[in-house]
Design a protein around this motif. Structure first.
Motif, PDB file in Angstrom:
ATOM      1  N   ASP A 135       0.907  -1.261   0.048  1.00  0.00           N
ATOM      2  CA  ASP A 135       0.019   0.063  -0.070  1.00  0.00           C
ATOM      3  C   ASP A 135       0.942   1.254  -0.010  1.00  0.00           C
ATOM      4  OD1 ASP A 135      -2.066   1.867   0.215  1.00  0.00           O
ATOM      5  OD2 ASP A 135      -2.445   1.512   2.094  1.00  0.00           O
ATOM      6  N   ARG A 136       1.624   1.268  -1.075  1.00  0.00           N
ATOM      7  CA  ARG A 136       2.498   2.554  -1.170  1.00  0.00           C
ATOM      8  C   ARG A 136       2.832   2.824  -2.506  1.00  0.00           C
ATOM      9  NH1 ARG A 136       8.200   0.510   1.342  1.00  0.00           N
ATOM     10  NH2 ARG A 136       8.591   2.944   0.830  1.00  0.00           N
ATOM     11  N   ALA A 137       3.476   3.745  -3.088  1.00  0.00           N
ATOM     12  CA  ALA A 137       3.499   4.125  -4.456  1.00  0.00           C
ATOM     13  C   ALA A 137       5.038   4.241  -4.675  1.00  0.00           C
ATOM     14  CB  ALA A 137       3.081   5.586  -4.799  1.00  0.00           C
ATOM     15  N   ILE A 138       5.420   4.318  -6.096  1.00  0.00           N
ATOM     16  CA  ILE A 138       6.899   4.391  -6.449  1.00  0.00           C
ATOM     17  C   ILE A 138       6.913   5.522  -7.628  1.00  0.00           C
ATOM     18  CG2 ILE A 138       7.551   2.017  -5.867  1.00  0.00           C
ATOM     19  CD1 ILE A 138       7.207   1.436  -8.783  1.00  0.00           C
ATOM     20  N   ASN A 139       8.364   5.925  -7.620  1.00  0.00           N
ATOM     21  CA  ASN A 139       8.519   7.186  -8.437  1.00  0.00           C
ATOM     22  C   ASN A 139       9.297   6.624  -9.868  1.00  0.00           C
ATOM     23  OD1 ASN A 139       7.273   9.100  -6.946  1.00  0.00           O
ATOM     24  ND2 ASN A 139       9.157   9.182  -5.586  1.00  0.00           N
ATOM     25  N   GLY A 140       9.786   5.255  -9.781  1.00  0.00           N
ATOM     26  CA  GLY A 140      10.379   4.914 -10.764  1.00  0.00           C
ATOM     27  C   GLY A 140      10.832   3.511 -10.510  1.00  0.00           C
ATOM     28  N   TYR A 141      11.597   2.816 -11.522  1.00  0.00           N
ATOM     29  CA  TYR A 141      12.086   1.716 -11.391  1.00  0.00           C
ATOM     30  C   TYR A 141      13.632   1.433 -12.045  1.00  0.00           C
ATOM     31  CZ  TYR A 141      11.075   0.816 -16.241  1.00  0.00           C
ATOM     32  OH  TYR A 141      10.805   0.960 -17.575  1.00  0.00           O
ATOM     33  N   THR A 142      14.162   0.440 -11.754  1.00  0.00           N
ATOM     34  CA  THR A 142      15.529   0.231 -12.363  1.00  0.00           C
ATOM     35  C   THR A 142      15.658  -1.525 -12.613  1.00  0.00           C
ATOM     36  OG1 THR A 142      16.692   2.015 -10.955  1.00  0.00           O
ATOM     37  CG2 THR A 142      18.170   0.401 -11.987  1.00  0.00           C
ATOM     38  N   ILE A 143      16.020  -1.797 -13.670  1.00  0.00           N
ATOM     39  CA  ILE A 143      16.062  -3.128 -13.917  1.00  0.00           C
ATOM     40  C   ILE A 143      17.729  -3.529 -13.933  1.00  0.00           C
ATOM     41  CG2 ILE A 143      15.644  -5.169 -15.395  1.00  0.00           C
ATOM     42  CD1 ILE A 143      13.273  -3.687 -16.556  1.00  0.00           C
ATOM     43  N   VAL A 144      18.351  -4.454 -12.908  1.00  0.00           N
ATOM     44  CA  VAL A 144      19.491  -4.488 -12.751  1.00  0.00           C
ATOM     45  C   VAL A 144      20.219  -6.066 -13.007  1.00  0.00           C
ATOM     46  CG1 VAL A 144      21.353  -4.188 -11.194  1.00  0.00           C
ATOM     47  CG2 VAL A 144      19.336  -3.019 -10.998  1.00  0.00           C
ATOM     48  N   ASP A 145      21.021  -6.199 -13.964  1.00  0.00           N
ATOM     49  CA  ASP A 145      21.836  -7.531 -13.895  1.00  0.00           C
ATOM     50  C   ASP A 145      22.483  -7.613 -12.468  1.00  0.00           C
ATOM     51  OD1 ASP A 145      23.826  -9.462 -14.395  1.00  0.00           O
ATOM     52  OD2 ASP A 145      22.893  -9.528 -16.362  1.00  0.00           O
ATOM     53  N   SER A 146      22.022  -8.536 -11.790  1.00  0.00           N
ATOM     54  CA  SER A 146      22.693  -8.759 -10.453  1.00  0.00           C
ATOM     55  C   SER A 146      24.091  -9.080 -10.469  1.00  0.00           C
ATOM     56  CB  SER A 146      21.752  -9.782  -9.785  1.00  0.00           C
ATOM     57  OG  SER A 146      22.104  -9.943  -8.468  1.00  0.00           O
ATOM     58  N   LEU A 147      24.315 -10.115 -11.286  1.00  0.00           N
ATOM     59  CA  LEU A 147      25.784 -10.476 -11.339  1.00  0.00           C
ATOM     60  C   LEU A 147      26.861  -9.671 -11.871  1.00  0.00           C
ATOM     61  CD1 LEU A 147      25.522 -14.409 -12.417  1.00  0.00           C
ATOM     62  CD2 LEU A 147      26.338 -13.496 -10.154  1.00  0.00           C
ATOM     63  N   ASN A 148      26.377  -8.758 -12.783  1.00  0.00           N
ATOM     64  CA  ASN A 148      27.112  -7.717 -13.556  1.00  0.00           C
ATOM     65  C   ASN A 148      27.583  -6.510 -12.275  1.00  0.00           C
ATOM     66  OD1 ASN A 148      27.783  -9.137 -15.875  1.00  0.00           O
ATOM     67  ND2 ASN A 148      26.412  -8.107 -16.994  1.00  0.00           N
ATOM     68  N   ALA A 149      26.364  -6.283 -11.813  1.00  0.00           N
ATOM     69  CA  ALA A 149      26.337  -5.162 -10.778  1.00  0.00           C
ATOM     70  C   ALA A 149      27.433  -5.774  -9.518  1.00  0.00           C
ATOM     71  CB  ALA A 149      25.079  -4.963 -10.089  1.00  0.00           C
ATOM     72  N   ILE A 150      27.481  -6.691  -9.226  1.00  0.00           N
ATOM     73  CA  ILE A 150      28.367  -7.340  -8.198  1.00  0.00           C
ATOM     74  C   ILE A 150      29.622  -7.150  -8.605  1.00  0.00           C
ATOM     75  CG2 ILE A 150      29.110  -9.190  -6.706  1.00  0.00           C
ATOM     76  CD1 ILE A 150      26.204 -10.022  -6.787  1.00  0.00           C
ATOM     77  N   PHE A 151      29.985  -7.558  -9.728  1.00  0.00           N
ATOM     78  CA  PHE A 151      31.318  -7.706 -10.439  1.00  0.00           C
ATOM     79  C   PHE A 151      31.690  -6.402 -10.922  1.00  0.00           C
ATOM     80  CE2 PHE A 151      30.412 -12.290 -11.344  1.00  0.00           C
ATOM     81  CZ  PHE A 151      31.236 -12.968 -10.326  1.00  0.00           C
ATOM     82  N   GLN A 152      31.085  -5.492 -11.360  1.00  0.00           N
ATOM     83  CA  GLN A 152      31.507  -4.167 -12.014  1.00  0.00           C
ATOM     84  C   GLN A 152      31.275  -2.821 -11.102  1.00  0.00           C
ATOM     85  OE1 GLN A 152      30.162  -3.847 -16.143  1.00  0.00           O
ATOM     86  NE2 GLN A 152      29.983  -6.014 -16.231  1.00  0.00           N
ATOM     87  N   PHE A 153      30.329  -2.929 -10.255  1.00  0.00           N
ATOM     88  CA  PHE A 153      30.146  -1.653  -9.345  1.00  0.00           C
ATOM     89  C   PHE A 153      30.774  -1.690  -8.285  1.00  0.00           C
ATOM     90  CE2 PHE A 153      25.883   0.224 -10.864  1.00  0.00           C
ATOM     91  CZ  PHE A 153      26.335   0.583 -12.086  1.00  0.00           C
ATOM     92  N   SER A 154      31.293  -0.647  -7.857  1.00  0.00           N
ATOM     93  CA  SER A 154      31.854  -0.532  -6.483  1.00  0.00           C
ATOM     94  C   SER A 154      30.841  -0.027  -5.674  1.00  0.00           C
ATOM     95  CB  SER A 154      32.783   0.825  -6.642  1.00  0.00           C
ATOM     96  OG  SER A 154      32.427   2.073  -6.836  1.00  0.00           O
TER      97      SER A 154
END
Length: 239
Positions: A135-154
């Motif tokens: 019962d809440r609202a959102i202002n947007g969304y992000t679709i993330v490749d989980s593995l690539n995020a772990i390996f490439q993002f600090s």
């Protein structure tokens, strides 16, 4: 380092004030930023010398939209409060002023002009609700490749997943049990409004991932909808 914070704060203040001023619903946008910074109506009101009811009236639309002077005071008060707490939220937005995202990590990111009910969002992607209050609202969304995020993002780059609002759904694809992205969210300063584990049946979700969702109090769901179809549907989703 201090000059970096000053420059970052100035850029963020310009972004916030501009978005509020140009918004079709300034009060809702003020509320969005206040929640992003984790500031209560009472603390914000105290900082600008008004009663909490004034902030509540602005955010609900009961009071006429504030002028540029009041908007400036509200924005500066939010930034002042964050600086007093260590500038954690201000620093979290630093990477938003850098180059665009790596498409190998962020498959799609979108901001809605007006809040979208989370339940409507969940229906649009054929999600199975796992836990939490929808019962809440959102202002947007992000679709993330989980593995690539772990390996490439600090750690700092991880904040780029939030776009310009934490009141968003983070959709993690390429997951096996959901544990890794949920652990990352657990240690992150910023928290999403909801999490979607893509391509994962609910009975395969790691118990630790479920526990983190409960502790952090954000709704958790799963979806088996194909990513390309999901993106097409969500971009066309009306507020």
């Amino acid at each position: 380092m201090q000059n970096d914070i000053v420059n970052l704060r100035a850029k963020l203040a310009e972004k916030m004030a501009g978005e509020i001023t140009l918004s079709e619903n300034p009060g809702e946008t003020i509320k969005k930023w206040r929640k992003n910074f984790g500031i209560s109506q009472i603390d914000l009101a105290s900082s600008i010398g008004v009663s909490p009811s004034v902030i509540s009236d602005y955010e609900s639309g009961r009071r006429k939209s504030p002028g540029t002077t009041i908007i400036s005071k509200i924005v500066e008060a939010m930034l002042d409060l964050d600086e007093k707490a260590g500038s954690h939220k201000i620093r979290a937005y630093e990477t938003m002023f850098l180059d665009r995202y790596d498409s190998d990590v962020i498959l799609d990111i979108h901001e809605y002009r007006s809040p979208v009910p989370l339940s409507k969002f969940a229906r649009a992607i054929g999600a199975e609700k796992v836990s939490g209050n929808f019962d809440r609202a959102i202002n947007g969304y992000t679709i993330v490749d989980s593995l690539n995020a772990i390996f490439q993002f600090s750690a700092n780059e991880f904040y780029r997943l939030y776009g310009w609002s934490t009141e968003r759904a983070l959709i993690f694809c390429n997951v096996s049990t959901g544990r890794s992205p949920m652990v990352a969210l657990r240690v992150s300063t910023l928290k999403p409004a909801a999490v979607v584990l893509h391509g994962l049946e609910s009975d395969r979700i790691d118990p630790v991932a479920r526990k983190i969702a409960s502790v952090e109090s954000f709704p958790l769901m799963t979806s088996m909808t194909e990513i390309e179809e999901m993106i097409k549907t969500l971009k066309g989703l009306k507020e």
